[in-house]
Design a protein around this motif. Structure first.
Motif, PDB file in Angstrom:
ATOM      1  N   VAL A  42      45.898  31.792  41.373  1.00  0.00           N
ATOM      2  CA  VAL A  42      45.623  32.966  42.205  1.00  0.00           C
ATOM      3  C   VAL A  42      46.713  33.095  43.269  1.00  0.00           C
ATOM      4  CG1 VAL A  42      43.998  34.015  43.844  1.00  0.00           C
ATOM      5  CG2 VAL A  42      43.141  32.912  41.754  1.00  0.00           C
ATOM      6  N   MET A  65      42.719  40.061  39.714  1.00  0.00           N
ATOM      7  CA  MET A  65      42.014  39.653  40.931  1.00  0.00           C
ATOM      8  C   MET A  65      40.507  39.852  40.788  1.00  0.00           C
ATOM      9  SD  MET A  65      44.118  38.282  43.037  1.00  0.00           S
ATOM     10  CE  MET A  65      44.939  37.630  41.592  1.00  0.00           C
ATOM     11  N   SER A 111      39.464  36.562  39.571  1.00  0.00           N
ATOM     12  CA  SER A 111      40.117  35.424  40.218  1.00  0.00           C
ATOM     13  C   SER A 111      39.169  34.242  40.397  1.00  0.00           C
ATOM     14  CB  SER A 111      40.690  35.843  41.569  1.00  0.00           C
ATOM     15  OG  SER A 111      39.645  36.293  42.422  1.00  0.00           O
TER      16      SER A 111
END
Length: 175
Positions: free
Chosen positions: A112, A101, A104
């Motif tokens: 994602v 993340m 991302s």
């Protein structure tokens, strides 16, 4: 906690084979405390046996090799309690998901979203596993299960409330 200490802790609950100890790591939540494989459990049990902290007996099995059943000794129980009385190291939380993340912004939105969906599904499964625990539990087990439920519930709440913030960003090309 290291594998040796975890093995001693498990054996305070009763005798077990190396395979049964490994299953506890996989199925009973011990993987949250330390990673352990057969390649680390059996050497730990061998060292604990050599040090007199664990005893081992062989049980015959039909059409299979004898199985080794390990039990904690009085010295092992003392060593285990001694390990718990020492200052504990800081918790380390490692998350490949959280790492992904961080980057991302370099990924397609669909990737994602898929990672978030998979992480939510895994967290829901872990939460359900905690809820399915039955049978008698010590006060410590109830405490740790409650802490686990709280952590997973908060994580799921956060993911659901904030996923749009990270899913809506356009992917940037990595340079």
């Amino acid at each position: 906690m290291d594998v040796r200490t975890i093995c001693l802790g498990i054996l305070t609950r009763g005798p077990a084979t190396g395979y049964e100890i490994k299953k506890l790591f996989e199925d009973d939540g011990y993987q949250h405390f330390v990673e352990a494989s057969f390649g680390s459990i059996y050497p730990a049990l061998n060292r604990l046996t050599e040090e007199g902290l664990v005893s081992v007996r062989e049980e015959a099995q039909e059409k299979r090799p004898d199985r080794k059943v390990y039990s904690i000794t009085t010295a092992g129980r003392t060593a285990f309690l001694g390990a718990l009385l020492k200052p504990l190291p800081e918790d380390r939380h490692r998350s490949p998901f959280a790492f992904a993340m961080l980057f991302s912004h370099l990924l397609p939105q669909a990737r994602v979203a898929a990672m978030i969906d998979a992480y939510i599904a895994q967290s829901e499964m872990n939460l359900a596993q905690i809820a399915q625990r039955s049978g008698p539990q010590t006060d410590g087990e109830r405490f740790v299960m409650g802490m686990g439920r709280t952590i997973y519930a908060a994580m799921l709440e956060y993911l659901r409330a904030h996923r749009a913030e990270i899913e809506g960003q356009p992917a940037q090309a990595a340079e």
